[in-house]
Design a protein around this motif. Structure first.
Motif, mmCIF file in Angstrom:
data_model
loop_
_atom_site.group_PDB
_atom_site.id
_atom_site.type_symbol
_atom_site.label_atom_id
_atom_site.label_comp_id
_atom_site.label_asym_id
_atom_site.label_seq_id
_atom_site.Cartn_x
_atom_site.Cartn_y
_atom_site.Cartn_z
ATOM 1 N N GLN A 123 6.133 2.874 1.345
ATOM 2 C CA GLN A 123 7.036 4.270 1.862
ATOM 3 C C GLN A 123 8.159 4.495 0.920
ATOM 4 O OE1 GLN A 123 7.840 3.135 6.075
ATOM 5 N NE2 GLN A 123 5.652 3.460 6.566
ATOM 6 N N VAL A 124 8.949 3.523 0.628
ATOM 7 C CA VAL A 124 10.080 3.747 -0.280
ATOM 8 C C VAL A 124 9.774 4.094 -1.381
ATOM 9 C CG1 VAL A 124 11.925 2.338 -1.565
ATOM 10 C CG2 VAL A 124 11.781 1.871 0.784
ATOM 11 N N LEU A 125 8.513 3.631 -2.257
ATOM 12 C CA LEU A 125 8.157 4.261 -3.420
ATOM 13 C C LEU A 125 7.757 5.827 -3.524
ATOM 14 C CD1 LEU A 125 6.039 1.204 -4.495
ATOM 15 C CD2 LEU A 125 7.907 2.001 -5.883
ATOM 16 N N SER A 126 7.060 5.888 -2.377
ATOM 17 C CA SER A 126 6.837 7.282 -2.199
ATOM 18 C C SER A 126 8.070 8.379 -1.881
ATOM 19 C CB SER A 126 5.631 7.643 -0.968
ATOM 20 O OG SER A 126 5.545 8.894 -0.697
ATOM 21 N N SER A 127 8.827 7.915 -1.259
ATOM 22 C CA SER A 127 10.067 8.918 -0.896
ATOM 23 C C SER A 127 10.958 8.994 -2.016
ATOM 24 C CB SER A 127 10.654 8.256 0.320
ATOM 25 O OG SER A 127 11.524 6.957 -0.003
ATOM 26 N N LEU A 128 11.190 7.975 -3.060
ATOM 27 C CA LEU A 128 12.138 8.093 -4.073
ATOM 28 C C LEU A 128 11.380 8.936 -5.164
ATOM 29 C CD1 LEU A 128 13.647 4.428 -4.202
ATOM 30 C CD2 LEU A 128 14.622 6.565 -3.561
ATOM 31 N N SER A 129 10.084 8.618 -5.239
ATOM 32 C CA SER A 129 9.357 9.227 -6.500
ATOM 33 C C SER A 129 8.812 10.690 -5.963
ATOM 34 C CB SER A 129 8.061 8.494 -6.812
ATOM 35 O OG SER A 129 7.142 8.511 -5.905
ATOM 36 N N GLN A 130 8.652 11.035 -4.966
ATOM 37 C CA GLN A 130 8.047 12.117 -4.170
ATOM 38 C C GLN A 130 6.629 12.270 -4.817
ATOM 39 O OE1 GLN A 130 9.357 14.564 -2.082
ATOM 40 N NE2 GLN A 130 10.578 12.661 -2.092
ATOM 41 N N PHE A 131 5.918 11.042 -5.125
ATOM 42 C CA PHE A 131 4.312 11.023 -5.428
ATOM 43 C C PHE A 131 3.772 10.258 -4.320
ATOM 44 C CE2 PHE A 131 6.159 11.946 -9.637
ATOM 45 C CZ PHE A 131 5.870 13.467 -9.677
ATOM 46 N N ALA A 132 2.728 9.308 -4.524
ATOM 47 C CA ALA A 132 2.299 8.269 -3.836
ATOM 48 C C ALA A 132 2.646 6.857 -4.140
ATOM 49 C CB ALA A 132 0.673 8.386 -3.818
ATOM 50 N N GLY A 133 2.964 6.203 -3.247
ATOM 51 C CA GLY A 133 3.455 4.884 -3.229
ATOM 52 C C GLY A 133 2.369 3.916 -2.897
ATOM 53 N N VAL A 134 2.147 2.780 -3.619
ATOM 54 C CA VAL A 134 0.849 1.961 -3.567
ATOM 55 C C VAL A 134 1.473 0.286 -3.363
ATOM 56 C CG1 VAL A 134 -1.084 3.399 -4.119
ATOM 57 C CG2 VAL A 134 0.226 2.049 -5.927
ATOM 58 N N VAL A 135 0.972 -0.491 -2.710
ATOM 59 C CA VAL A 135 1.171 -2.059 -2.888
ATOM 60 C C VAL A 135 -0.094 -2.610 -2.712
ATOM 61 C CG1 VAL A 135 2.550 -4.005 -1.965
ATOM 62 C CG2 VAL A 135 3.478 -1.453 -1.888
ATOM 63 N N LEU A 136 -0.367 -3.446 -3.699
ATOM 64 C CA LEU A 136 -1.482 -4.430 -3.555
ATOM 65 C C LEU A 136 -1.173 -5.502 -2.694
ATOM 66 C CD1 LEU A 136 -4.594 -5.128 -4.362
ATOM 67 C CD2 LEU A 136 -3.614 -6.417 -6.311
ATOM 68 N N THR A 137 -1.751 -5.798 -1.713
ATOM 69 C CA THR A 137 -1.197 -6.705 -0.875
ATOM 70 C C THR A 137 -1.449 -8.238 -1.262
ATOM 71 O OG1 THR A 137 -3.029 -6.603 0.534
ATOM 72 C CG2 THR A 137 -1.410 -5.338 1.320
ATOM 73 N N PRO A 138 -0.539 -9.233 -0.986
ATOM 74 C CA PRO A 138 -0.982 -10.376 -1.467
ATOM 75 C C PRO A 138 -2.355 -11.095 -1.087
ATOM 76 C CG PRO A 138 1.377 -10.380 -0.385
ATOM 77 C CD PRO A 138 0.528 -9.256 -0.162
ATOM 78 N N ARG A 139 -2.922 -11.748 -1.758
ATOM 79 C CA ARG A 139 -4.146 -12.324 -1.523
ATOM 80 C C ARG A 139 -4.088 -13.508 -0.632
ATOM 81 N NH1 ARG A 139 -7.799 -12.862 -7.140
ATOM 82 N NH2 ARG A 139 -8.153 -10.326 -7.107
ATOM 83 N N HIS A 140 -4.724 -13.445 0.496
ATOM 84 C CA HIS A 140 -4.605 -14.486 1.693
ATOM 85 C C HIS A 140 -5.251 -15.843 0.679
ATOM 86 C CE1 HIS A 140 -3.532 -11.233 4.083
ATOM 87 N NE2 HIS A 140 -2.955 -12.238 4.975
ATOM 88 N N ASP A 141 -4.861 -17.120 1.351
ATOM 89 C CA ASP A 141 -5.362 -18.147 0.990
ATOM 90 C C ASP A 141 -6.810 -18.407 1.913
ATOM 91 O OD1 ASP A 141 -6.225 -20.627 0.403
ATOM 92 O OD2 ASP A 141 -4.112 -21.673 1.039
ATOM 93 N N SER A 142 -7.640 -18.465 0.875
ATOM 94 C CA SER A 142 -9.311 -18.403 1.383
ATOM 95 C C SER A 142 -9.606 -19.874 2.147
ATOM 96 C CB SER A 142 -9.986 -17.984 0.507
ATOM 97 O OG SER A 142 -10.415 -18.912 -0.416
ATOM 98 N N THR A 143 -8.656 -20.800 2.039
ATOM 99 C CA THR A 143 -9.020 -21.989 2.462
ATOM 100 C C THR A 143 -8.548 -22.126 4.071
ATOM 101 O OG1 THR A 143 -6.934 -23.096 1.856
ATOM 102 C CG2 THR A 143 -8.982 -23.200 0.364
#
Length: 339
Positions: free
Chosen positions: A112-132
């Motif tokens: 949301q911060v990235l979007s509001s500051l840039s006035q474009f779309a903000g994206v975040v690739l979430t951390p990969r969960h430990d598959s174990t």
């Protein structure tokens, strides 16, 4: 290909003017804004050379020129002057959004911060969960309904409901859980699936079905939270370069909806250090020619776990967006490391 000082200066002036007003830039305008003491004929010759080399193009409707993807690439790689911003004020604003919250909320707020500051779309690739997993448990809820409890090595707990074909007694559930925990604690569910294919033949058929169901549900549980958080997609509907081309707009929102291509792009950028810029039209990685993606990796306790960025038009103010992305990545890393 090396450009001399005059060609670089003219290209820089052209890109900056085009980003500012979106109109093709003519030789007369370049002579005024470039600061070079050159005749109009010399400027036209240099621009013709730049066009021949693929850095600029001439729209059919105008005698002026616009930057190509290759021109944007040269600009952001070698000619761009990043805008000086008040980092302390920006950090103070961001810290209010990113601190003292759950990791999931911190990541959502970062988009949301990235979007509001840039006035474009903000994206975040979430951390990969430990598959174990460290431990599983089966809890009988009712006839043929079992709750699978999965505990990860760091203590996170996931629950999944299993609907079974037969009714299992509490003793059977304990036996099945003990078998998996004793033999496979610390492994991934994919590894368990591979090993169980042979070993389960030695067990009773009904226990085999239960364990297979647990493996599938466990694998899905640990994978489904991985993905991309997007904020501000609607901002791009106000960007004339994107909204005026329905085909491009459809490709862009297909990218948001399917997310697979976007995840691959963000995942690739996480392997690099610092800010990366992907420009549409220069490769197949970016499916929309009028789109650019500015990214930076973020981490937890010094280890890179994901990527964030801003999606906007190729005609974006890179000098302003780059520091926004860079600072947000650093503050997100700090917030997650202390959450």
């Amino acid at each position: 290909m090396q450009l001399d000082h005059r060609a670089q200066t003219l290209l820089k002036a052209l890109v900056e003017r085009y980003i500012a007003d979106g109109q093709p830039v003519g030789s007369r305008a370049l002579s005024k804004i470039s600061g070079l003491d050159l005749s109009p004929a010399t400027i036209r010759n240099i621009m013709a050379d730049l066009e021949e080399m693929g850095f600029v193009a001439s729209p059919h409707t105008s005698a002026g020129r616009v930057p190509t993807p290759r021109g944007y690439r040269l600009f952001v790689d070698t000619l761009l002057t990043v805008q000086a911003i008040d980092e302390s004020a920006l950090e103070s604003k961001l810290q209010l959004q990113l601190q003292n919250k759950t990791p999931q909320k911190i990541i959502a707020n970062a988009a949301q911060v990235l979007s509001s500051l840039s006035q474009f779309a903000g994206v975040v690739l979430t951390p990969r969960h430990d598959s174990t997993f460290q431990q599983i448990e089966f809890l009988r809820l009712s006839e043929k309904r079992i709750l699978l409890v999965i505990v990860s090595p760091n203590g996170d707990v996931q629950n999944r409901l299993l609907i079974t074909e037969c009714d299992y007694s509490p003793a059977q559930l304990i036996q099945a859980a003990n078998y998996i925990n004793q033999h496979y604690a610390g492994h991934s569910f994919d590894e368990v699936r591979t090993h169980l294919q042979g070993e389960l033949r030695q067990l009773r058929d009904d226990m085999t079905a239960l364990m297979q169901a647990a493996v599938e549900a466990g694998s899905d549980a640990l994978a489904e939270d991985d993905g991309v958080v997007i904020s501000g997609e609607r901002n791009l509907l106000s960007v004339s370069d994107l909204a005026s081309n329905m085909t491009s707009l459809r490709k862009l929102f297909d990218l948001f909806e399917q997310k697979t291509g976007l995840m691959q792009l963000l995942d690739m950028s996480s392997k690099a250090t610092g800010v990366q810029i992907f420009i549409g039209g220069e490769s197949q990685l970016v499916p929309v020619e009028e789109m650019s993606l500015v990214t930076a990796p973020y981490g937890v306790n010094g280890k890179v776990v994901g990527t964030l960025g801003v999606i906007g038009p190729t005609r974006m103010a890179y000098e302003r967006v780059i520091p926004i992305v860079d600072i947000t990545a650093k503050l997100l890393s700090s917030a997650l490391s202390h959450s």
